[in-house]
Design a protein around this motif. Structure first.
Motif, PDB file in Angstrom:
ATOM      1  N   ALA A 159       0.830  -1.210   0.000  1.00 39.99           N
ATOM      2  CA  ALA A 159       0.000   0.000   0.000  1.00 39.99           C
ATOM      3  C   ALA A 159       0.863   1.258   0.000  1.00 39.99           C
ATOM      4  O   ALA A 159       0.350   2.374   0.035  1.00 39.99           O
ATOM      5  CB  ALA A 159      -0.920  -0.020   1.219  1.00 39.99           C
ATOM      6  N   GLY A 160       2.170   1.087   0.013  1.00 42.22           N
ATOM      7  CA  GLY A 160       3.059   2.245  -0.081  1.00 42.22           C
ATOM      8  C   GLY A 160       3.552   2.756   1.259  1.00 42.22           C
ATOM      9  O   GLY A 160       4.228   3.779   1.337  1.00 42.22           O
ATOM     10  N   GLU A 161       3.214   2.059   2.326  1.00 35.57           N
ATOM     11  CA  GLU A 161       3.698   2.484   3.648  1.00 35.57           C
ATOM     12  C   GLU A 161       5.169   2.109   3.814  1.00 35.57           C
ATOM     13  O   GLU A 161       5.600   1.074   3.280  1.00 35.57           O
ATOM     14  CB  GLU A 161       2.929   1.740   4.747  1.00 35.57           C
ATOM     15  N   ALA A 162       5.898   2.903   4.563  1.00 36.22           N
ATOM     16  CA  ALA A 162       7.301   2.568   4.834  1.00 36.22           C
ATOM     17  C   ALA A 162       7.320   1.461   5.885  1.00 36.22           C
ATOM     18  O   ALA A 162       6.807   1.647   6.983  1.00 36.22           O
ATOM     19  CB  ALA A 162       8.020   3.798   5.362  1.00 36.22           C
ATOM     20  N   VAL A 163       7.847   0.314   5.520  1.00 34.71           N
ATOM     21  CA  VAL A 163       7.994  -0.743   6.531  1.00 34.71           C
ATOM     22  C   VAL A 163       9.490  -0.919   6.765  1.00 34.71           C
ATOM     23  O   VAL A 163      10.282  -0.714   5.852  1.00 34.71           O
ATOM     24  CB  VAL A 163       7.357  -2.085   6.087  1.00 34.71           C
ATOM     25  N   GLY A 164       9.841  -1.292   7.942  1.00 36.47           N
ATOM     26  CA  GLY A 164      11.270  -1.457   8.240  1.00 36.47           C
ATOM     27  C   GLY A 164      11.754  -2.826   7.804  1.00 36.47           C
ATOM     28  O   GLY A 164      11.082  -3.542   7.050  1.00 36.47           O
ATOM     29  N   ALA A 165      12.919  -3.190   8.296  1.00 37.52           N
ATOM     30  CA  ALA A 165      13.509  -4.483   7.944  1.00 37.52           C
ATOM     31  C   ALA A 165      12.668  -5.610   8.540  1.00 37.52           C
ATOM     32  O   ALA A 165      12.125  -5.484   9.634  1.00 37.52           O
ATOM     33  CB  ALA A 165      14.928  -4.566   8.469  1.00 37.52           C
ATOM     34  N   GLU A 166      12.626  -6.704   7.817  1.00 37.63           N
ATOM     35  CA  GLU A 166      11.874  -7.881   8.256  1.00 37.63           C
ATOM     36  C   GLU A 166      12.426  -8.441   9.558  1.00 37.63           C
ATOM     37  O   GLU A 166      11.710  -9.024  10.358  1.00 37.63           O
ATOM     38  CB  GLU A 166      11.985  -8.926   7.137  1.00 37.63           C
ATOM     39  N   VAL A 167      13.735  -8.259   9.751  1.00 40.04           N
ATOM     40  CA  VAL A 167      14.386  -8.903  10.896  1.00 40.04           C
ATOM     41  C   VAL A 167      14.566  -7.942  12.068  1.00 40.04           C
ATOM     42  O   VAL A 167      15.315  -8.230  12.995  1.00 40.04           O
ATOM     43  CB  VAL A 167      15.750  -9.512  10.485  1.00 40.04           C
ATOM     44  N   GLY A 168      13.860  -6.804  12.054  1.00 40.83           N
ATOM     45  CA  GLY A 168      13.954  -5.857  13.167  1.00 40.83           C
ATOM     46  C   GLY A 168      15.001  -4.787  12.898  1.00 40.83           C
ATOM     47  O   GLY A 168      15.582  -4.717  11.814  1.00 40.83           O
ATOM     48  N   ASN A 169      15.238  -3.996  13.920  1.00 39.46           N
ATOM     49  CA  ASN A 169      16.125  -2.841  13.767  1.00 39.46           C
ATOM     50  C   ASN A 169      17.554  -3.258  13.392  1.00 39.46           C
ATOM     51  O   ASN A 169      18.156  -4.100  14.057  1.00 39.46           O
ATOM     52  CB  ASN A 169      16.124  -2.095  15.114  1.00 39.46           C
ATOM     53  N   LEU A 170      18.062  -2.640  12.343  1.00 35.11           N
ATOM     54  CA  LEU A 170      19.389  -3.039  11.848  1.00 35.11           C
ATOM     55  C   LEU A 170      20.503  -2.101  12.322  1.00 35.11           C
ATOM     56  O   LEU A 170      21.668  -2.294  11.956  1.00 35.11           O
ATOM     57  CB  LEU A 170      19.384  -3.059  10.309  1.00 35.11           C
ATOM     58  N   ASP A 171      20.121  -1.093  13.116  1.00 29.41           N
ATOM     59  CA  ASP A 171      21.107  -0.049  13.472  1.00 29.41           C
ATOM     60  C   ASP A 171      22.392  -0.623  14.057  1.00 29.41           C
ATOM     61  O   ASP A 171      23.474  -0.138  13.790  1.00 29.41           O
ATOM     62  CB  ASP A 171      20.502   0.927  14.496  1.00 29.41           C
ATOM     63  N   HIS A 172      22.244  -1.646  14.889  1.00 30.37           N
ATOM     64  CA  HIS A 172      23.438  -2.146  15.578  1.00 30.37           C
ATOM     65  C   HIS A 172      24.001  -3.415  14.950  1.00 30.37           C
ATOM     66  O   HIS A 172      24.849  -4.088  15.543  1.00 30.37           O
ATOM     67  CB  HIS A 172      23.142  -2.330  17.073  1.00 30.37           C
ATOM     68  N   VAL A 173      23.513  -3.733  13.773  1.00 34.47           N
ATOM     69  CA  VAL A 173      24.028  -4.925  13.089  1.00 34.47           C
ATOM     70  C   VAL A 173      25.223  -4.493  12.243  1.00 34.47           C
ATOM     71  O   VAL A 173      25.156  -3.508  11.515  1.00 34.47           O
ATOM     72  CB  VAL A 173      22.936  -5.539  12.182  1.00 34.47           C
ATOM     73  N   GLU A 174      26.298  -5.249  12.350  1.00 31.07           N
ATOM     74  CA  GLU A 174      27.484  -4.913  11.566  1.00 31.07           C
ATOM     75  C   GLU A 174      27.265  -5.336  10.111  1.00 31.07           C
ATOM     76  O   GLU A 174      26.905  -6.482   9.849  1.00 31.07           O
ATOM     77  CB  GLU A 174      28.693  -5.649  12.146  1.00 31.07           C
ATOM     78  N   GLY A 175      27.466  -4.416   9.211  1.00 29.24           N
ATOM     79  CA  GLY A 175      27.241  -4.721   7.799  1.00 29.24           C
ATOM     80  C   GLY A 175      28.542  -4.660   7.031  1.00 29.24           C
ATOM     81  O   GLY A 175      29.593  -5.099   7.501  1.00 29.24           O
ATOM     82  N   LEU A 176      28.475  -4.088   5.825  1.00 23.25           N
ATOM     83  CA  LEU A 176      29.672  -3.954   5.000  1.00 23.25           C
ATOM     84  C   LEU A 176      30.503  -2.783   5.503  1.00 23.25           C
ATOM     85  O   LEU A 176      29.952  -1.731   5.870  1.00 23.25           O
ATOM     86  CB  LEU A 176      29.249  -3.720   3.539  1.00 23.25           C
ATOM     87  N   SER A 177      31.821  -2.954   5.483  1.00 27.63           N
ATOM     88  CA  SER A 177      32.716  -1.878   5.928  1.00 27.63           C
ATOM     89  C   SER A 177      32.880  -0.854   4.801  1.00 27.63           C
ATOM     90  O   SER A 177      32.479  -1.107   3.655  1.00 27.63           O
ATOM     91  CB  SER A 177      34.087  -2.478   6.267  1.00 27.63           C
ATOM     92  N   ALA A 178      33.525   0.253   5.119  1.00 30.17           N
ATOM     93  CA  ALA A 178      33.792   1.280   4.094  1.00 30.17           C
ATOM     94  C   ALA A 178      34.630   0.669   2.965  1.00 30.17           C
ATOM     95  O   ALA A 178      34.425   0.954   1.780  1.00 30.17           O
ATOM     96  CB  ALA A 178      34.503   2.465   4.726  1.00 30.17           C
ATOM     97  N   GLU A 179      35.540  -0.203   3.358  1.00 29.58           N
ATOM     98  CA  GLU A 179      36.398  -0.869   2.361  1.00 29.58           C
ATOM     99  C   GLU A 179      35.563  -1.794   1.457  1.00 29.58           C
ATOM    100  O   GLU A 179      35.747  -1.828   0.241  1.00 29.58           O
ATOM    101  CB  GLU A 179      37.428  -1.694   3.130  1.00 29.58           C
ATOM    102  N   ASP A 180      34.640  -2.532   2.087  1.00 27.43           N
ATOM    103  CA  ASP A 180      33.751  -3.411   1.308  1.00 27.43           C
ATOM    104  C   ASP A 180      32.936  -2.582   0.317  1.00 27.43           C
ATOM    105  O   ASP A 180      32.748  -2.979  -0.836  1.00 27.43           O
ATOM    106  CB  ASP A 180      32.734  -4.129   2.225  1.00 27.43           C
ATOM    107  N   LEU A 181      32.443  -1.444   0.780  1.00 24.69           N
ATOM    108  CA  LEU A 181      31.586  -0.618  -0.082  1.00 24.69           C
ATOM    109  C   LEU A 181      32.390  -0.031  -1.241  1.00 24.69           C
ATOM    110  O   LEU A 181      31.882   0.074  -2.364  1.00 24.69           O
ATOM    111  CB  LEU A 181      30.896   0.482   0.739  1.00 24.69           C
ATOM    112  N   ALA A 182      33.656   0.303  -0.976  1.00 24.76           N
ATOM    113  CA  ALA A 182      34.517   0.806  -2.058  1.00 24.76           C
ATOM    114  C   ALA A 182      34.772  -0.317  -3.067  1.00 24.76           C
ATOM    115  O   ALA A 182      34.779  -0.093  -4.282  1.00 24.76           O
ATOM    116  CB  ALA A 182      35.825   1.327  -1.475  1.00 24.76           C
ATOM    117  N   HIS A 183      34.967  -1.538  -2.555  1.00 31.92           N
ATOM    118  CA  HIS A 183      35.152  -2.702  -3.430  1.00 31.92           C
ATOM    119  C   HIS A 183      33.914  -2.900  -4.298  1.00 31.92           C
ATOM    120  O   HIS A 183      33.988  -3.149  -5.506  1.00 31.92           O
ATOM    121  CB  HIS A 183      35.428  -3.950  -2.580  1.00 31.92           C
ATOM    122  N   TRP A 184      32.753  -2.773  -3.674  1.00 32.22           N
ATOM    123  CA  TRP A 184      31.485  -2.902  -4.404  1.00 32.22           C
ATOM    124  C   TRP A 184      31.417  -1.884  -5.549  1.00 32.22           C
ATOM    125  O   TRP A 184      31.091  -2.225  -6.690  1.00 32.22           O
ATOM    126  CB  TRP A 184      30.308  -2.697  -3.436  1.00 32.22           C
TER     127      TRP A 184
END
Ligand SMILES: O=C(O)CCC(=O)C(=O)O
Length: 328
Positions: free
Chosen positions: A87-112
Motif C-alpha cells: 500500500a506504499g507504507e514505509a515498513v522497516g527491515a523484516e528482521v527488526g532494527n538493523l542499526d546495531h548490526v554490523e554490515g559492510l565496511s567502508a572498504e567493502d563498499l569501495a570494493h562494491w
C-alpha cells in the motif's frame, strides 16, 4: 498463525492469480510488485508459475495452496507487513532494527563500487552454514565424505537443488547481517528475500561434466541500466578451482560502452562468451557473494576433490526502478 481457510486479504494476490488464470480480465502487476508479493508470501517464482499453469486453480484454491506451501507458517504480522508495504507504507527491515548490526565496511563498499560484487564475510555463522550444507546432502541422499554418492542422484544435467524450505535454509534468509548488507547497497531496509534453491556442483568426473550455468546475465541489457542484486551463500569453503561463482569484475561500469562493440547481427551472449574472462571467487563457509545483476556471471567447472554446496538468495525492496524492455 493465520486460519488456512480465511482469505489472505491481499488484493494483489487476486490480480496476480487472474493475470495467469483469467488473462485479459486484469492489468498485469508491475514486475517489482510481483517479486515482492511472491517473496512476501514465501513463494518461489518457478513453483508458483508451474502450479498456476498446470493446475489452473480457482482463486480460493490458489490461496489455500499458498498457505500449504508455508506449512501454516504465514503469520498475521508478516501478512500485515506485506499489505502495508504494497500500500506504499514505509515498513522497516523484516528482521527488526538493523542499526546495531554490523554490515559492510567502508572498504567493502569501495570494493562494491569498483568491482560490482562484494564478499560479505560471515554472513551466517559456520554452524548455520554447515546445517544447511547437511540439509542439502540429506535431501540429495548423498554423503559429504563418500565421493561415490555425489553422482548417484540425478539432478538432471544441472547444479540446482530444488530444496526450498528446509528450516536451515529458511533460517539463513533471516540472517541480520545479510539484511544489513543489502540495506546498505539498496539504501533502504524494506527488503524481501527470494525463496530460492540450493546448489550442488561436484568435482568433474568421467561421467559428469560441468553443465553450466556458463557466463550469462539474468538481467535485461536494455537501458536505462538499473540496480538489482543477486547473491550466493557458500555453505562450505570454496576454493577458486572448486566450481566457484565467477564473474567479470567491474563490468557494470563498462557495459554501456562494451555493448557498442558487439558486431552487428551477433548475439550479445555469444560475443560475451567469446571475448570476456570471468574471475572465480573463492570464499569461506558462511560467506555470501553479492553481485550487481549487470555483471556477466556463472558458475565454473569443479576441478577440486570436494563438491561446492551453496544456497541462492536475492533481496529486493518493495518497489524499485527497472527496465521493462528485454534485451539479452
Ligand atoms: O552458481 C553459481 O556459481 C552461479 C549462479 C548463477 O549463475 C546465477 O545465480 O544466475
Amino acid at each position: 498463525m493465520v486460519d488456512a481457510l480465511a482469505s489472505l486479504g491481499i488484493e494483489e494476490l487476486r490480480t496476480y492469480w487472474a493475470s495467469h488464470c483469467a488473462p485479459g480480465t486484469v492489468d498485469p502487476l508491475p514486475q517489482d510488485v510481483v517479486k515482492t508479493l511472491l517473496a512476501g508470501l514465501g513463494l518461489n517464482v518457478l513453483e508458483t508459475l508451474r502450479y498456476l499453469h498446470q493446475e489452473r486453480p480457482s482463486h480460493e484454491q490458489f490461496e489455500a495452496w499458498v498457505g500449504e506451501r508455508n506449512g501454516g507458517g504465514l503469520t498475521e504480522a508478516s501478512l500485515s507487513r506485506l499489505r502495508r508495504a504494497l500500500a506504499g507504507e514505509a515498513v522497516g527491515a523484516e528482521v527488526g532494527n538493523l542499526d546495531h548490526v554490523e554490515g559492510l565496511s567502508a572498504e567493502d563498499l569501495a570494493h562494491w563500487d569498483e568491482h560490482g560484487y562484494v564478499i560479505l564475510r560471515n554472513a551466517i555463522s559456520p554452524e548455520a552454514a554447515e546445517l544447511a550444507e547437511t540439509a542439502i546432502y540429506d535431501f540429495l541422499g548423498m554423503s559429504r565424505d563418500d565421493p561415490a554418492s555425489w553422482y548417484r542422484t540425478s539432478l538432471g544435467h544441472s547444479i540446482w537443488v530444488p530444496l526450498l524450505r528446509h528450516p536451515a535454509l529458511v533460517a539463513n534468509r533471516h540472517a541480520p547481517r545479510i539484511h544489513k548488507a543489502h540495506a546498505q547497497l539498496w539504501g533502504r531496509e524494506d527488503l524481501w528475500v527470494t525463496i530460492d534453491q540450493g546448489g550442488f556442483n561436484p568435482p568433474e568426473s568421467e561421467g559428469w561434466r560441468f553443465p553450466g550455468p556458463h557466463l550469462h546475465w539474468d538481467a535485461t541489457l536494455a537501458e536505462p541500466h538499473c540496480l538489482e542484486l543477486q547473491g550466493i551463500l557458500y555453505l562450505a569453503d570454496v576454493a577458486e578451482n572448486q566450481g566457484a561463482f565467477s564473474c567479470v569484475p567491474g563490468f557494470h561500469r563498462t557495459l554501456k560502452q562494451w555493448l557498442k562493440s558487439v558486431p552487428a547481427g551477433q548475439s550479445i551472449h555469444e560475443h560475451a562468451r567469446r571475448t570476456l574472462t570471468m574471475k572465480p571467487i573463492a570464499a569461506k563457509r558462511g560467506d555470501m557473494i553479492i553481485w550487481h545483476h549487470l555483471l556477466p556471471h556463472g558458475s565454473s567447472p569443479n576441478r577440486s576433490n570436494r563438491p561446492r554446496v551453496v544456497q541462492y538468495m536475492s533481496l529486493r525492496p518493495t518497489r524499485y526502478a527497472y527496465t521493462e524492455q528485454w534485451t539479452s
